[in-house]
Design a protein around this motif. Sequence first.
Motif, PDB file in Angstrom:
ATOM      1  N   PHE A  69       0.870  -1.174   0.000  1.00 47.31           N
ATOM      2  CA  PHE A  69       0.000   0.000   0.000  1.00 47.31           C
ATOM      3  C   PHE A  69       0.901   1.216   0.000  1.00 47.31           C
ATOM      4  N   SER A  70       0.322   2.379  -0.222  1.00 47.51           N
ATOM      5  CA  SER A  70       1.106   3.603  -0.199  1.00 47.51           C
ATOM      6  C   SER A  70       1.143   4.169   1.211  1.00 47.51           C
ATOM      7  N   ASN A  71       2.317   4.154   1.830  1.00 45.45           N
ATOM      8  CA  ASN A  71       2.453   4.714   3.171  1.00 45.45           C
ATOM      9  C   ASN A  71       2.164   6.212   3.155  1.00 45.45           C
ATOM     10  N   ALA A  72       2.608   6.872   2.092  1.00 50.57           N
ATOM     11  CA  ALA A  72       2.370   8.314   1.973  1.00 50.57           C
ATOM     12  C   ALA A  72       0.877   8.588   1.831  1.00 50.57           C
ATOM     13  N   GLY A  73       0.232   7.840   0.985  1.00 45.56           N
ATOM     14  CA  GLY A  73      -1.201   8.029   0.753  1.00 45.56           C
ATOM     15  C   GLY A  73      -2.022   7.800   2.011  1.00 45.56           C
ATOM     16  N   ALA A  74      -1.605   6.810   2.800  1.00 43.25           N
ATOM     17  CA  ALA A  74      -2.327   6.516   4.039  1.00 43.25           C
ATOM     18  C   ALA A  74      -2.246   7.706   4.994  1.00 43.25           C
ATOM     19  N   CYS A  75      -1.052   8.310   5.080  1.00 43.47           N
ATOM     20  CA  CYS A  75      -0.876   9.436   5.983  1.00 43.47           C
ATOM     21  C   CYS A  75      -1.675  10.647   5.525  1.00 43.47           C
ATOM     22  N   ALA A  76      -1.779  10.792   4.225  1.00 42.32           N
ATOM     23  CA  ALA A  76      -2.557  11.915   3.688  1.00 42.32           C
ATOM     24  C   ALA A  76      -4.000  11.834   4.167  1.00 42.32           C
ATOM     25  N   LEU A  77      -4.514  10.616   4.289  1.00 44.62           N
ATOM     26  CA  LEU A  77      -5.892  10.445   4.763  1.00 44.62           C
ATOM     27  C   LEU A  77      -6.076  11.011   6.169  1.00 44.62           C
ATOM     28  N   ILE A  78      -5.070  10.784   7.012  1.00 43.67           N
ATOM     29  CA  ILE A  78      -5.132  11.296   8.380  1.00 43.67           C
ATOM     30  C   ILE A  78      -5.103  12.818   8.377  1.00 43.67           C
ATOM     31  N   VAL A  79      -4.232  13.378   7.536  1.00 41.94           N
ATOM     32  CA  VAL A  79      -4.147  14.837   7.458  1.00 41.94           C
ATOM     33  C   VAL A  79      -5.502  15.413   7.033  1.00 41.94           C
ATOM     34  N   GLU A  80      -6.129  14.786   6.051  1.00 47.79           N
ATOM     35  CA  GLU A  80      -7.451  15.252   5.610  1.00 47.79           C
ATOM     36  C   GLU A  80      -8.418  15.266   6.781  1.00 47.79           C
ATOM     37  N   HIS A  81      -8.370  14.216   7.557  1.00 50.51           N
ATOM     38  CA  HIS A  81      -9.259  14.122   8.712  1.00 50.51           C
ATOM     39  C   HIS A  81      -8.986  15.238   9.712  1.00 50.51           C
ATOM     40  N   LEU A  82      -7.716  15.487  10.009  1.00 47.08           N
ATOM     41  CA  LEU A  82      -7.369  16.503  11.005  1.00 47.08           C
ATOM     42  C   LEU A  82      -7.730  17.904  10.508  1.00 47.08           C
ATOM     43  N   VAL A  83      -7.490  18.145   9.229  1.00 47.95           N
ATOM     44  CA  VAL A  83      -7.824  19.455   8.656  1.00 47.95           C
ATOM     45  C   VAL A  83      -9.347  19.659   8.697  1.00 47.95           C
ATOM     46  N   ALA A  84     -10.069  18.587   8.387  1.00 43.41           N
ATOM     47  CA  ALA A  84     -11.532  18.661   8.427  1.00 43.41           C
ATOM     48  C   ALA A  84     -12.033  18.989   9.832  1.00 43.41           C
ATOM     49  N   GLN A  85     -11.253  18.592  10.829  1.00 46.74           N
ATOM     50  CA  GLN A  85     -11.619  18.882  12.214  1.00 46.74           C
ATOM     51  C   GLN A  85     -11.286  20.342  12.588  1.00 46.74           C
ATOM     52  N   GLY A  86     -10.690  21.052  11.641  1.00 49.92           N
ATOM     53  CA  GLY A  86     -10.391  22.456  11.870  1.00 49.92           C
ATOM     54  C   GLY A  86      -8.982  22.733  12.361  1.00 49.92           C
ATOM     55  N   HIS A  87      -8.139  21.695  12.436  1.00 46.83           N
ATOM     56  CA  HIS A  87      -6.770  21.904  12.916  1.00 46.83           C
ATOM     57  C   HIS A  87      -5.888  22.472  11.811  1.00 46.83           C
ATOM     58  N   THR A  88      -5.017  23.407  12.188  1.00 45.22           N
ATOM     59  CA  THR A  88      -4.065  23.957  11.218  1.00 45.22           C
ATOM     60  C   THR A  88      -2.624  23.818  11.709  1.00 45.22           C
ATOM     61  N   ARG A  89      -2.424  23.807  13.024  1.00 46.73           N
ATOM     62  CA  ARG A  89      -1.076  23.681  13.583  1.00 46.73           C
ATOM     63  C   ARG A  89      -0.848  22.221  13.970  1.00 46.73           C
ATOM     64  N   ILE A  90      -0.374  21.442  12.983  1.00 47.01           N
ATOM     65  CA  ILE A  90      -0.287  19.992  13.140  1.00 47.01           C
ATOM     66  C   ILE A  90       1.171  19.536  13.159  1.00 47.01           C
ATOM     67  N   GLY A  91       1.528  18.757  14.171  1.00 48.89           N
ATOM     68  CA  GLY A  91       2.906  18.267  14.293  1.00 48.89           C
ATOM     69  C   GLY A  91       3.044  16.819  13.860  1.00 48.89           C
ATOM     70  N   PHE A  92       4.287  16.389  13.720  1.00 45.37           N
ATOM     71  CA  PHE A  92       4.561  15.005  13.313  1.00 45.37           C
ATOM     72  C   PHE A  92       5.664  14.422  14.188  1.00 45.37           C
ATOM     73  N   LEU A  93       5.460  13.210  14.682  1.00 46.20           N
ATOM     74  CA  LEU A  93       6.499  12.506  15.440  1.00 46.20           C
ATOM     75  C   LEU A  93       6.934  11.276  14.642  1.00 46.20           C
ATOM     76  N   GLY A  94       8.201  11.242  14.281  1.00 46.22           N
ATOM     77  CA  GLY A  94       8.691  10.137  13.447  1.00 46.22           C
ATOM     78  C   GLY A  94       9.902   9.466  14.045  1.00 46.22           C
ATOM     79  N   SER A  95      10.512   8.587  13.245  1.00 47.21           N
ATOM     80  CA  SER A  95      11.705   7.885  13.714  1.00 47.21           C
ATOM     81  C   SER A  95      12.836   8.101  12.721  1.00 47.21           C
ATOM     82  N   ASP A  96      13.982   7.603  13.041  1.00 46.16           N
ATOM     83  CA  ASP A  96      15.170   7.748  12.192  1.00 46.16           C
ATOM     84  C   ASP A  96      14.843   7.359  10.754  1.00 46.16           C
TER      85      ASP A  96
END
Lengths: 350, 350
Positions: A175-202
């Motif tokens: 599957f597309s890992n990038a595409g999956a994450c985009a879905l989450i961003v859409e959801h968060l933006v739809a909730q009205g969030h604009t200041r969104i952070g990301f926690l990742g790994s090496d």
Amino acid sequence: MLFVSDNNQEFAALKTRPATMADVGKLAGVSPMTVSRALRPDTSVSTKTREKIEKAAKELGYLIDSNAAGFASRRTGFVAVTIPSINNANFADTLRGLTDGLKQSGLQVLLGYTNYDVAEEERLVEQLLKRRPEAIVVTGGNHTPHCRALLQNAGIPVLEIWDDPADPVDTVIGFSNAGACALIVEHLVAQGHTRIGFLGSDETRDRRGKDRHLGFVEALERHGLVSDRTIFSAIAPSSMREGAACATQLLDRWPDTQAIMCVSDLVAFGAMSQCQRRGLKVPQDIAICGFGAYDLSEFAVPAITTIDVGAGQIGATTAQTVLDRLMGNTPNPSRILLTPKVIVRESSAS
Amino acid sequence: MLFVSDNNQEFAALKTRPATMADVGKLAGVSPMTVSRALRPDTSVSTKTREKIEKAAKELGYLIDSNAAGFASRRTGFVAVTIPSINNANFADTLRGLTDGLKQSGLQVLLGYTNYDVAEEERLVEQLLKRRPEAIVVTGGNHTPHCRALLQNAGIPVLEIWDDPADPVDTVIGFSNAGACALIVEHLVAQGHTRIGFLGSDETRDRRGKDRHLGFVEALERHGLVSDRTIFSAIAPSSMREGAACATQLLDRWPDTQAIMCVSDLVAFGAMSQCQRRGLKVPQDIAICGFGAYDLSEFAVPAITTIDVGAGQIGATTAQTVLDRLMGNTPNPSRILLTPKVIVRESSAS
DNA sequence: AAAAACAACGTTAGCGCTAACGTTAAATTG
DNA sequence: CAATTTAACGTTAGCGCTAACGTTGTTTTT
């Protein structure tokens, strides 16, 4: 298996060896070849003889030597599989789907884990290929040049899973890992969030994590949002401990962050627990999203929004594809992409 | 590996096969036996010849056929391992300790999971023994009679781990599940609790879970306390979902329960999340303890008191013991019992 | 300097099984 | 009823490698 005494009478007491087909045949009064046939289905042996042989085999505690059988028939019955880590519910689900799907066929999984290290993957692939598997399944599409060459020249079906590589070796089930994450961003933006952070790994080690971050950045940019609120842990894969530590860094630096998307549910859980310890209410003060649909995120309080990539389904599909390839049903390499699904839960609901 | 054309010139284009030692030898101008020696350490081959052979092997993309090598030398290089489940952080830790400990020796783990089912274990042990492993490691000391016979007659070291069976087949590397649970009871009693409940799983399948419950009951009785506040889920192993469901049953039936001990950290987490959803504060209103020292219990809010059985250590010790047995250093079966440790955390602190 | 030891190879045989090809007797066909 | 097919075996050879035992030339020993 029981042991029969060695042919060499002198050392009969000392040197023992597992029973062979010859031993079974001798006891049953038939040739070894008839024993071989009797122990396999769909071979022409009379019922009477088969019963005699089965009785003799039982008496000797005979178990066929699969290595010798595979050696003679040039079909080892092995399917080699590499996963990044054994201690990961997602890969465990895939592995279960895979082994369960192969169980009926008599194919046996030969497993190794790479520890998220392509050099280790190379070492592992080489070790596994020495066992002459009939197919090889590797998690991820990023390999060292030598490892890639090994896979390409192995002369067996190669399946790259859990990814969508630009230049696959052979067959892809992912599957597309990038595409999956985009879905989450859409959801968060739809909730009205604009200041969104990301926690990742090496990112140099966790390629799938890198792809997820890329998808995050691109999706934010499509909405005209900035994507600088990003913290990477130094190790891969990052887990609860790093999730908690990175959340601290993120909140210290950007206290007005409204939502955090995490590279995995484990990181999300660690981050959420850290938020709660700091007195922040989730989701009222801050929203949190994970990745992977671990059981954990369903039972956390609050339950965590996540992405279900269908880990078990990947395993099942991989098993079926391996069987198809070995039967010759699907001569051409294929690319099967599953569609990840967002599971919206309390941690990001308004 | 690359392919060289078949001897049969007619079908050279169609029938290809992986390169063999004979091919490498021909290219390097030596006999196959010299190739065999050159590819192994500590065998007498001149540096010059070894380099010639390594060059030829590289050119052909030659990888030794470990199955054939094992077949000829009667040393397969396999160590068979069964675990109840692959999706379990504890067994994953043990497996990692085991594989890491065996890596140097060239021994390869051949893994199977029983799904907590002794009938499946029997099927699996039989399948694994057909590969002629040099040792077999089984998780747990409870087997079907036929499985026990298979293990006893296998003629290889048998290691039963994660348990303390009354009548072991051979070598044991484990701990007392009952004794570990008693430690938790001591802790809870010391905190002043007298109305203590237990959440477990289907005891006919999860034998280790049963032992834990027995230890719980005995420890309570030593303090003159009743042990009837017990809920078992119908499935094994019970997980977060069952932990939540069983906690509901326990609280509905015995609302004045002061502390809950759970068969695993997953159950404890599910139970704690259910308590929190019901408005109970942990540990003020109710104390909760788990088993297994999963990462989860460290990062939960509040952090969960648990038992660390040393899963990784079991794996490492098992690897070392396998190596010792195969070297002949430890001719006699041994019984190694580790000491589980209580980790007291917020969920049960007064 | 002859004897013994050793390094560096090659040769032979066989690990336990199955593919491929016999062989024999019974069953089926025209 | 002879000719053909088939079921039910046995025989032969070999899968790719290594153990065990040569063989040769060189080094070490006394």
